[in-house]
Design a protein around this motif. Sequence first.
Motif: not given
Length: 406
Positions: A9-12, A16-17, A112-119, A379-381
């Motif tokens: 859920d958090d990843a989904q 947008h960000d 971007t994906m690595l930034l998302g994983a860090a968050r 982007d959706s991946v």
Amino acid sequence: MPLADRLRDDAQELAHDLAEIRHTIHQHPEIGLELPVTQRTVLEHLDGLGLEITTGTSLTSVTAVLRGKPGGPTVLLRGDMDALPVTEGTGVEFASKVHGAMHACGHDLHTTMLLGAARLLSAHRDELDGDVVFMFQPGEEGWDGAGAMIAEGVLDASGRRADSAYGIHVSSGLLPRGVFTTRPGTLMAASDGLHVTVRGEGGHGSTPHAAKDPVSVAAQLVGDLQTLVTRRFDVFDPAVVTVGYFHAGTRRNIIPDEAEFDATVRTFSDEARARMADEAVRLCEHVAAGYGMSVDAEYTAEYPVTVNDAAQAAFAAEVSRELFGDDGYEPMESPLTGAEDFSRVLAQVPGCYLFLGACPTEEWATAPSNHSPRAAFDDSVMPRGVLLHSELAIRALRRDRAAAAS
Ligand SMILES: [Zn+2]
Ligand SMILES: [Zn+2]
């Protein structure tokens, strides 16, 4: 709610960000080891997450360490940040604003994906059985940024050598959108260079016997190298030699002193690689000598073979299948002839590199490939990439802590 569901859920929710961050990076592509604008974007988005951050000295890398439960193992996640000298032709509204530079290999999505994983992971740090090292790497596209970051200590950034390492590469074709693939063992080729200068003796084009024509010998070598590939290398341990640059002479009736060419060499084992380095050079020297000419044949080692640890590849496949179902993971049959400097990490830390299909259309099989001016990535991946990074880290730490305790 179980952790896995919360993470999904958090990843989904980040979707947008993630798209916004990616578009910013995509509009400001930078090439090579010095990526100050991209580095600033990365630092901005890591700010406030409670990470230990260091930046590179010989390159604009960012290494961020997230501390989980003390005394545990370390997992390394890597995303590369550099663009290519390509003029964008995708027509997307967030197209590159830098003429002659484009994120044509999708490294904007990797960052971007690595930034998302860090968050995501920093929000769940209490549930981490060890530390996570986030490796934001410049200069993948031929600059050996991974080698430079290793020299500056990224593999030991948490205070101990990383126990496992993972990375994800998006693909504009190759496989359907949202699907992961990888394989145990050899994943990608070694990439080396062969530069050859044949030295003859110039003269009049009408009297070649009175000169030493380097053009005909260099041209012959281009063909001989293909014979070398088919007659000296096992078809099940293949090699590719492609001469992409050939230059000699000024006019048709003048025999020049020299002719030169440049080849890219791809091999899939250390043994074939070492033999190519030897035999390609020997072939050039001996053929030229046969015609009374000398040659400078220089073989340059670039990126080694990318090899996935078999157990780590099985683990990554299992996690992908569990998260995304049987439709979300496809085993990869053959290695790719492309090369990667993440190979340098995998040579020292057992780990796995995966591909993620990111083609915006259903026509992935005929879509423009990575590095094309028209290469497009959806982007959706990205939430999937964030989720896989995060789950690999959490589960690898749990696994490695349990293994150390038993
Ligand atoms: Zn590339
Ligand atoms: Zn790439």
